[in-house]
Design an enzyme around this catalytic site. Structure first.
Site, PDB file in Angstrom:
ATOM      1  CB  THR A   1       3.413  -2.406   4.894  1.00  0.00           C
ATOM      2  OG1 THR A   1       3.420  -3.809   5.123  1.00  0.00           O
ATOM      3  CG2 THR A   1       3.807  -1.677   6.161  1.00  0.00           C
ATOM      4  CD  GLU A   2       1.829  -7.819   3.336  1.00  0.00           C
ATOM      5  OE1 GLU A   2       1.275  -8.638   2.581  1.00  0.00           O
ATOM      6  OE2 GLU A   2       2.504  -8.150   4.335  1.00  0.00           O
ATOM      7  CG  HIS A   3      -4.032  -6.655   0.283  1.00  0.00           C
ATOM      8  ND1 HIS A   3      -4.757  -6.986  -0.822  1.00  0.00           N
ATOM      9  CD2 HIS A   3      -2.928  -7.441   0.275  1.00  0.00           C
ATOM     10  CE1 HIS A   3      -4.134  -7.967  -1.483  1.00  0.00           C
ATOM     11  NE2 HIS A   3      -3.010  -8.250  -0.830  1.00  0.00           N
TER      12      HIS A   3
ATOM     13  CG  PHE B   1      -1.729   1.231   1.370  1.00  0.00           C
ATOM     14  CD1 PHE B   1      -2.802   1.466   0.491  1.00  0.00           C
ATOM     15  CD2 PHE B   1      -1.430   2.182   2.318  1.00  0.00           C
ATOM     16  CE1 PHE B   1      -3.555   2.614   0.606  1.00  0.00           C
ATOM     17  CE2 PHE B   1      -2.178   3.341   2.424  1.00  0.00           C
ATOM     18  CZ  PHE B   1      -3.248   3.551   1.572  1.00  0.00           C
TER      19      PHE B   1
ATOM     20  CG  ASP C   1       1.140  -5.768   6.927  1.00  0.00           C
ATOM     21  OD1 ASP C   1       1.364  -4.538   7.006  1.00  0.00           O
ATOM     22  OD2 ASP C   1       1.947  -6.654   7.254  1.00  0.00           O
TER      23      ASP C   1
END
Lengths: 702, 308
Positions: B117-119, B75, B115
């Site tokens: 930092t992810e989705h 993200f 997360d």
């Protein structure tokens, strides 16, 4: 009904206990299922734990080993533990200790997993170094095939093998003692380059192994020191003990419930039996009631109700009433049981005689009355049957042991509506006529008219009483010696509204059947007394029926009137009309004594007719007799009557009883009476009844 | 002397059990409608907050199922903290993530989805978005018989897809089943693989993925790095640098290697591994043979990828 209420109550109890049973059953089922599930999970855990231990052991032994099975088993143990922990059976506070033990187990499992994780790491590195050493020696041995081996080489080779053997043994035995004492590395004293390289690589791993072994073996041993198995056993034992007590409670409860159910079934069957029996009784009662509604219990013929119902449903009925003559006498003479037996025999006789005729039914309608109902039949045929039946019965001998009874019956036949009433009227008519036994009702019999007339007459009397139109007429009684009027007989008259008078023959019988008769008698006494008071020169006589003496109210009334006018009362005589129903002679004599006390005389009316009974004269103080008109009116033409007159005269003379002749209508009769010596005469020859006595005692011949 | 050698040789080899590697089953049961739905979701950027990434962004299932970047980019350009593992054959791993912090694929899927930092999504948001889609409404009705799409169903569908991501029929599997023979070099590579002890950790159906091991048992490896290792889960110092042994299936396609993506080629990876974990130095020939063996572990592409 009490029984029904009990049945309902028991049913409710039964239904409730059934519900309880079902509820209990589902509970018990759920409990035992949960119990089984928990226990099988426990067993599975124990099994998995052992399998896991076995797999680890296998892993320790084999150099190549697939870890999948271990990971899978661990996962299974975790999953099974989850199902154990969420087992429904543990929701019960009762199993709190199990929950606590499970927590302990959980930490043990986690601990075990950590240990396994650690073990696998040590195991891998130790194995790999052992593998390396093996392969290292192997490679060296391989090269020995091409190259020669110095003493140094041989020594190193032997030592290396020895060291490897120690490590292998330590691994196999999981015992540090195999590597504890010796420094299990090759000494780096080699001179040949090849050997130095070998020693360097060998020692790198040998040292690594020496470092790793204590921890490796400790870890391995640690795994098998796990208390999981023990904890599992403890939990299982605890759980089984707890569940056992629950099972006991459930068992006890199920026994109680089952007993209740058995009790219920027994009670309900018992009550059902009682109910059936009562129902049967009720049914029987109902049947007998229904029977008695339709049938006559004594003769088992249909009864009157049944006939009345039947008459409503059929067209063109024809009834035949059969009445037993003087049945009352049979009961009086032979007793009721013979009477009843006779009725039964008559019933059977009727059935027997009429059995060949179609379309008829036989009924018992009253104590001594039977009825036969025909439909669509010719009157002549019924009449014919009636005649035959009457003769058959009259000639039939009813035999009861030694007793032989003969009876006669009167039969009335009718098909004119109202069918029963008309038949009854006809029957009453022939009962009065001893010459006839069978009659058919016809409008021309005028039976209904006489009923109508009776009713009208009663109405006339009532109105007359209200209007004071009941009054005495007086007929002179003449002394046949002196031909002077000495007495008057008071005769009741009813004055009609048109001014004409009715003689007692027209209305007194009707009045006698009602309460009006007493009133008439009272009026006669009062009015006659009043007249008698006005005519002190005469004696008077008033008529009473013999049965009137039995009427307390009436006699009391008479004596009250007498007591008020004692002088007048002493001139009032009572003419008693004989009748068949005089039984209590003493009562009559008491009445006569009372009359005598007033100076009143007693006179027997219509002597020589009907029921004349000389016995009276023995017991009663009779003063006078009045010789019946049927004798007097014929003495002039009938020698027998004359002879009777003489006999009566002689009798009365002997008894010292005065005699009076009535119905004296001609001079000839009067002369004959004088000749015989009769004391008094009365009749049209001497004078008609008049509203008042004559002032003079002379006879006025018209 | 010879006798002794012979005995020790026999001793070592008799302790080898059956082949410790198991072929991938050919007939894993798959719920096609659910798997297809999961595939749709796996490829859908709808599942990320800014619609920028999908699961497939970091798990390139057409190329080994992992990320060819050192760490994945999530993200708003955020970087991951560890090299992405392959999703292929993930169902056969005993635990998920490098440090094995979860047991199941469902739990795994929730990780990247939520997360930051992810989705960078949350379950409610995902549910809302998927429910707005007519396509998914239809597909969920088909697969689950309901129009009510829950987060749980979404995860279930993704996992159904992931379960279908198996790569059977690798050359080595065919060899294990006795269908073919390996080449001389491949065969020798496999023997080396066993003899040097690679097999000790890389065994089972996934040739790894069934135990935790320390990176650097023999020679310590990069002690200063702070990757989310096993110690993050156990809070035990001994577990520093301990990771789940990664699968070697399709390893030829999933470069770079290791949690830190420090090895770009298999040869590099072998050099690092043999040094730090085996305490040996492989010859170039040995490495090549082992690599030839490793290449036989590449299987067929999952069938589900061919269906639409």
């Amino acid at each position: 009904m009490k029984l029904r209420r009990i049945i309902y109550f028991v049913l409710v109890v039964g239904v409730l206990s059934s519900f309880a049973m079902v509820y209990f059953y589902t509970k018990q089922k759920a409990f035992s299922e949960n119990y089984k599930q928990f226990l099988s999970s426990m067993y599975y855990l124990e099994n998995a734990e052992e399998t896991l231990n076995y797999l680890i052991l296998q892993n320790a032994i084999y150099i190549y080993h697939n870890h999948d099975a271990i990971a899978q088993k661990q996962q299974e143990i975790n999953d099974t533990f989850q199902t154990l922990q969420t087992s429904k059976i543990l929701l019960d506070a009762h199993y709190k200790t199990i929950n606590l033990s499970l927590e302990k187990l959980q930490s043990q499992i986690q601990e075990s997993n950590t240990k396994i994780e650690k073990y696998l790491r040590f195991n891998a590195s130790v194995k790999n170094s052992l593998l390396f050493l093996t392969r290292h020696i192997d490679n060296a041995a391989e090269s020995l095939k091409q190259e020669s081996c110095s003493q140094e080489c041989k020594d190193i080779f032997l030592n290396a093998n020895l060291i490897l053997k120690h490590y292998n043994n330590a691994t196999r035995m999981q015992d540090l003692d195999y590597i504890k004492d010796t420094k299990l590395i090759l000494s780096d004293t080699a001179k040949e380059k090849k050997n130095i390289d070998f020693i360097q690589s060998f020692n790198l791993h040998a040292v690594f192994l020496q470092e790793q072994y204590p921890q490796y073996i400790a870890t391995t041993k640690n795994i098998f020191k796990s208390h999981i198995g023990l904890t599992l056993q403890q939990i299982r034992a605890n759980f089984t003990a707890l569940a056992l007590s629950d099972f006991k409670a459930l068992n006890a409860f199920s026994i109680i419930l089952f007993s209740i159910l058995i009790l219920f079934l027994t009670t309900i069957s018992f009550l059902f039996l009682i109910y059936m029996r009562e129902n049967k009784k009720l049914l029987e009662t109902k049947e007998s009631l229904e029977y008695s509604l339709v049938y006559d219990q004594l003769t088992e013929l249909y009864n009157r109700t049944s006939l009345e119902k039947k008459l409503q449903t059929i067209e063109h009925p024809h009834i035949m009433l059969i009445n037993i003559d003087s049945f009352k006498n049979i009961n009086d003479i032979y007793g009721n049981s013979i009477g009843n037996a006779l009725l039964r025999k008559i019933a059977r006789l009727l059935e027997n005689k009429l059995s060949h005729i179609e379309n008829l039914k036989i009924y018992r309608l009253g104590a001594d009355e039977f009825g036969v109902l025909f439909t669509n039949v010719l009157s002549s045929k019924v009449l014919n049957i009636a005649h035959i039946l009457e003769k058959d019965i009259a000639s039939h001998s009813f035999i009861f042991g030694d007793l032989e009874i003969h009876i006669t019956v009167s039969i009335a036949s009718n098909h004119i509506e109202p069918i029963l009433e008309n038949a009854d009227l006809a029957l009453k008519r022939i009962k009065k006529d001893p010459t006839k036994r069978v009659i058919e009702y016809k409008e021309s019999l005028n039976l209904k008219k006489s009923v109508q007339e009776n009713l009208q007459m009663l109405e006339t009397i009532k109105m007359a009483l209200l209007d004071d139109r009941i009054l005495p007429f007086f007929q002179p009684i003449v002394n046949l010696k002196t031909l002077k009027i000495e007495k008057y007989e008071a005769l009741v008259r009813l004055q009609l509204t048109n001014g004409r008078y009715l003689t007692p023959y027209k209305f007194l019988d009707t009045a006698r059947k009602s309460s009006l008769y007493e009133e008439i008698t009272r009026i006669m006494f009062e009015k006659s007394m009043r007249i008698a008071k006005e005519y002190p020169q005469y004696r008077f006589s008033i008529n009473l029926a013999m049965r009137d003496i039995l009427n307390d109210a009436l006699t009391k009334n008479i004596f009250q009137i007498f007591a008020q006018e004692k002088e007048v009362a002493s001139r009032i005589d009572i003419e008693l009309l004989e009748s068949e129903d005089l039984h209590d002679i003493e009562l009559v004599q008491a009445f006569i004594d009372k009359l005598h006390s007033f100076g009143s005389k007693i006179l027997i009316d219509d002597f020589g007719s009907g029921y004349s009974n000389f016995a009276y004269f023995a017991h009663l103080d009779i003063d006078t007799i009045k010789i019946d008109g049927s004798i007097i009116s014929e003495i002039a033409i009938n020698d027998k009557k004359m002879h009777m007159l003489r006999s009566i005269h002689n009798f009365s003379h002997g008894m010292d009883i005065v005699n009076i002749a009535e119905f004296v209508e001609t001079q000839e009769t009067a002369m004959l009476l004088r000749e015989v010596g009769i004391a008094y005469g009365q009749g049209y020859y001497f004078g008609h009844p008049l509203p008042a006595p004559l002032e003079q005692d002379e006879i006025i011949f018209s | 002397m010879i006798k002794l050698l012979f005995l020790s040789y026999v001793f070592v080899f008799t302790l080898f059990a059956d082949e410790p590697i198991v072929p991938i089953p050919l007939d894993e049961p798959i719920d096609i409608p659910k798997a297809k739905l999961g595939k749709e979701l796996f490829f859908d950027t709808l599942l990320s907050r800014d619609n920028s990434i999908a699961c497939v962004s970091c798990h390139d299932i057409y190329n080994g199922g992992a990320d060819n970047r050192v760490v994945s980019i999530g993200f708003n350009g955020a970087k991951g903290n560890i090299h992405a593992l392959t999703v292929l054959n993930a169902r056969y791993n005993f635990k998920q993530f490098w440090n094995g912090r979860v047991n199941t694929l469902v739990e795994q899927a929730t990780g990247p989805l939520s997360d930051p930092t992810e989705h960078n999504m949350d379950p409610r948001k995902i549910q809302e978005r998927v429910n707005l889609s007519k396509k998914y409404k239809k597909m969920f009705k088909e697969a689950y018989g309901t129009y009510t799409i829950t987060y749980e169903l979404i995860l279930d569908a993704i996992v159904a897809f992931e379960n279908a991501l198996t790569t059977p029929n690798a050359k080595f599997d065919k060899y294990l089943r006795g269908e073919i023979k390996l080449t001389q070099d491949e065969q020798e590579g496999y023997t080396l693989f066993k003899q040097y002890g690679c097999i000790t950790c890389h065994n089972g159906i996934n040739v790894g993925g069934n135990s935790f091991q320390k990176m650097g048992t023999f020679v310590e490896y990069n002690a200063t790095a702070t990757f989310p290792d096993r110690s993050d889960v156990t809070h035990n110092k001994e577990d520093i640098n301990v990771f789940k042994v990664p699968t070697l299936r399709n390893i030829a396609k999933t470069a770079p290697y290791f949690h830190d993506a420090s090895a770009q080629t298999l040869k590099e990876a072998l050099t690092i591994m043999s040094k730090h974990n085996l305490g040996i130095e492989l010859s170039s020939q040995e490495s090549d043979k082992i690599i030839l063996f490793l290449e036989t572990l590449s299987g067929d592409m999952p069938k589900i990828l061919d269906t639409f």
